[in-house]
Design an enzyme around this catalytic site. Structure first.
Site, PDB file in Angstrom:
ATOM      1  N   ASP A   1      -7.475   2.886 -25.525  1.00 19.00           N
ATOM      2  CA  ASP A   1      -8.061   2.575 -24.226  1.00 19.00           C
ATOM      3  C   ASP A   1      -8.215   3.818 -23.365  1.00 19.00           C
ATOM      4  OD1 ASP A   1      -8.346  -0.141 -24.532  1.00 19.00           O
ATOM      5  OD2 ASP A   1      -6.382  -0.613 -23.716  1.00 19.00           O
TER       6      ASP A   1
ATOM      7  N   GLU B   1       2.077  -8.687   8.150  1.00 14.84           N
ATOM      8  CA  GLU B   1       2.306  -7.253   8.382  1.00 14.84           C
ATOM      9  C   GLU B   1       3.276  -6.643   7.375  1.00 14.84           C
ATOM     10  OE1 GLU B   1       0.923  -4.960  10.641  1.00 14.84           O
ATOM     11  OE2 GLU B   1      -0.502  -6.620  10.637  1.00 14.84           O
TER      12      GLU B   1
ATOM     13  N   PRO C   1       0.801  -1.225   0.000  1.00 16.63           N
ATOM     14  CA  PRO C   1       0.000   0.000   0.000  1.00 16.63           C
ATOM     15  C   PRO C   1       0.837   1.280   0.000  1.00 16.63           C
ATOM     16  CG  PRO C   1      -0.817  -1.562   1.640  1.00 16.63           C
ATOM     17  CD  PRO C   1       0.510  -2.072   1.169  1.00 16.63           C
TER      18      PRO C   1
ATOM     19  N   ARG D   1      -1.109  -7.119 -21.867  1.00 18.23           N
ATOM     20  CA  ARG D   1      -1.963  -6.760 -23.005  1.00 18.23           C
ATOM     21  C   ARG D   1      -1.336  -5.683 -23.883  1.00 18.23           C
ATOM     22  NH1 ARG D   1      -5.339  -2.543 -22.710  1.00 18.23           N
ATOM     23  NH2 ARG D   1      -7.032  -3.672 -23.729  1.00 18.23           N
TER      24      ARG D   1
END
Length: 245
Positions: free
Chosen positions: A170, A117, A90, A155
């Protein structure tokens, strides 16, 4: 491209990596994806990969030894490559389309999927070359982010998509959200396809698509306009939209 994924839960990957575009890309030899359970590099009979944190606190921390050993074993297989070693957490940079495009230029990627953790800080400092996050929320591990990033990167590799134009238009690839799409029938329950798309006039169609992409971005993601590279046509279309046209 070669991709290696270090994880404690390799059973999470076959369904995603073996299906659809990713599966076909591997069958055609455009990418090789290896999933490695780094528990096998723990170095003891119990397969211990985590321990309590120094200084106390809740949870367990992934030990550095198994992860370093696993990466070093991969590098011994392909000593000629200089991989990007991507730690998923994160705290990393938020993954965006431009990062996918950047990673698609590499020949070798290694993903480190954490759990518990997190990692011993020495993995972050002395092994990883990149830290990436897929959003401002916390998941139980790095496996799902790894799948997301791998899909977004693969992709973009030459030959993976049936039509190379698909990736170039896209959402986010041009700085705008993608324009609306329509297919047959031209009239469905009284809802009709815009006339311009049926006209066969390619310049007008291209202009309509650009305008509708801009309109959709203004409505749904106005924050993207701050980073947009404006040209004369975009400015003209912007003014038309403001006038309600």
């Amino acid at each position: 491209m070669r991709i290696d994924v270090l994880t404690l839960f390799p059973e999470m990957f076959p369904g995603v990596l073996g299906a659809s575009i990713l599966g076909k890309a591997q069958e055609r030899g455009l990418v090789t994806i290896n999933v490695v359970n780094f528990r096998q590099y723990a170095g003891n009979k119990h397969g211990t990969v985590d321990d309590t944190p120094y200084g106390g606190g809740a949870g367990m921390v992934l030990k550095p030894e198994p992860i370093f050993r696993a990466v070093e074993a991969i590098l011994e297989e392909v000593p000629e490559t200089k991989p990007r070693i991507i730690l998923l957490c994160p705290q990393g940079r938020t993954f965006r389309q431009e990062i996918a495009e950047e990673l698609a230029q590499e020949e070798h990627l290694i993903f480190l999927c954490g759990h518990y953790e997190g990692f011993d800080e020495r993995v972050r400092q002395h092994l990883a070359t990149d830290e990436l996050s897929i959003g401002d929320y916390v998941l139980t591990g790095g496996e799902l982010p790894a799948m997301v990033i791998i899909d977004a990167v693969v992709r973009l590799l030459p030959g993976v998509l049936g039509n190379e134009e698909s990736a170039r238009t896209d959402s986010f690839a041009t700085g705008l959200l993608e324009h609306p799409h329509y297919t047959r029938p031209a009239d469905f329950r009284g809802w009709k396809v815009p006339e311009v798309l049926l006209s066969g006039h390619h310049a007008n169609i291209a202009r309509w698509r650009k305008k509708e992409a801009l309109r959709r971005t203004m409505e749904r993601r106005p924050d993207l306009l701050e980073r947009l590279e404006w040209d004369d046509e975009l400015r003209e279309l912007y003014e038309e939209i403001l006038r309600g046209e």
